[in-house]
Scaffold this motif. Structure first.
Motif: not given
Length: 385
Positions: A267-268, A311-313
């Motif tokens: 994400y993002g 990355g995001r968890i």
């Protein structure tokens, strides 16, 4: 175009796994019990700090603990229903809790206020209570200004046969730092509270102030009993004693893919691969206890080597940069615990929190198992492995 390798379903069917080492809990209990001349209450709140309340309780009782402690009465009922027979104390209940059932089932309760005392005194039976003094945290426990009135009212209720005062308890707010002046204040206030209780005619046989950190570092706080929770599972908040971690969290690689340099992850697009690499996916996320705030800092163990979580968890998944060598889908990733793998302390540092939050935060959908079922059977038959 990336190459996607998907493991056959049967090879990853076991999914994530949390494993609890009961032998480590037994050794921790015995070590801490040896550090005090008083009794040890094994605190198994929050499902035994995420390790399984009944199993932790049985193990601790077999290795030096003599009593059990929980917060709410529901936790006490669960232990009784699991067949535990040691004395249990519950110390965080509303004023209208089911104190009558507590009395009927021989569960002792803490009384931190006059309102709680009234609720306990009105209950059927004769509940056994521990008067709880606030020793300097402005949290649970009676304020010093109301302590005298609480002790006198408790004595009157005791004389009427409505309850029995068996203990006085408190808690130190700064025991993780043994040199903090707060601890001396807490000890002084607790000693004063016991004197006031005795002056009111009470004779509390149980007096307990120390939890894990104070038990390990401050004999002046021990009194007749110490309450040990985090230490059972290998956490020493004072950082002075090398206890054994008792939890291991693993998950298989669900997918492995080779990607080009500059590939955006998660994400993002908070992370882009600096070089061509392999990315592995595990089916654990923040709903399972991996702190989202640890994104970009956390590591896991694959094939004996640490690799970064990138990355995001996400809620249900996290991505691992496996480097040029990569790995195969279905291989085991050690997320927490075990030789070479990240510890609860490391995850806590990455998340800006404490180990307690990490071990209690593993989600309920992660299957639990105890290492060596024979060990628990040995406990139940009265021997120690």
């Amino acid at each position: 175009m990336s190459r996607l390798a998907v493991q056959p379903r049967a090879a990853v069917s076991s999914g994530p796994q949390l494993t609890v080492d009961l032998a480590a809990i037994g050794r921790n209990t015995a070590r801490i019990a040896a550090a005090t001349t008083g009794e040890v209450m094994a605190v198994v709140k929050a499902d035994g700090f995420g390790h399984g309340a009944a199993d932790v309780a049985r193990t601790a009782l077999a290795h030096g603990a003599t009593r059990l402690g929980v917060t709410c009465l529901a936790e006490a009922w669960a232990l009784l229903d699991a067949g535990l027979v040691a004395p249990i104390l519950s110390w965080l209940n509303p004023v209208d809790a089911d104190f009558a059932t507590a009395a009927a089932r021989d569960v002792e309760v803490a009384v931190p206020s006059l309102a709680h005392l009234a609720g306990v005194a009105a209950a059927a039976g004769r509940p056994r209570v521990h008067l709880h003094i606030d020793t300097g945290m402005a949290r649970d426990g009676a304020e010093p200004s109301s302590w005298g009135a609480l002790c006198r009212a408790a004595r009157r209720a005791e004389q009427r046969g409505e309850l029995e005062v068996v203990g006085v308890m408190g808690h130190l707010g700064c025991a993780d730092d043994p040199d903090d002046a707060c601890n001396a204040l807490g000890r002084t206030r607790f000693a004063w509270a016991v004197d006031v209780a005795r002056g009111a005619g009470l004779r509390p046989r149980d007096r307990h102030l120390a939890a894990t950190a104070a038990t390990l570092t401050d004999p002046r706080s021990h009194h007749t009993m110490s309450r040990i929770g985090a230490g059972l599972v290998g956490i020493d908040p004072s950082g002075t004693t090398d206890l054994e971690a008792a939890m291991t969290l693993t998950a298989p690689l669900v997918q492995v893919r080779r990607v080009r340099a500059g590939t955006a992850v998660g994400y993002g697009h908070a992370y882009r691969t600096p070089t061509a690499t392999h990315l592995g996916l595990i089916s654990l996320g923040y709903a399972d206890g991996l702190p989202r705030i640890a994104s970009g800092q956390a590591e896991v163990l694959v094939r004996g080597v640490r690799h970064p979580v990138v990355g995001r968890i996400s809620m249900d998944q996290a991505v691992v940069d496996l480097g040029a060598e990569g790995a195969d889908a279905g291989e085991t990733v050690t997320v927490l615990g075990g030789p070479g793998a990240p510890s609860a302390a490391e995850w806590a540092a990455w998340a800006g929190t404490i180990e307690h939050e990490i071990v209690t935060g593993i989600g309920a959908r992660v299957p639990r198992r105890t290492r060596a079922a024979s060990y628990l059977r040995a406990i139940e038959t009265g021997s120690r492995a």
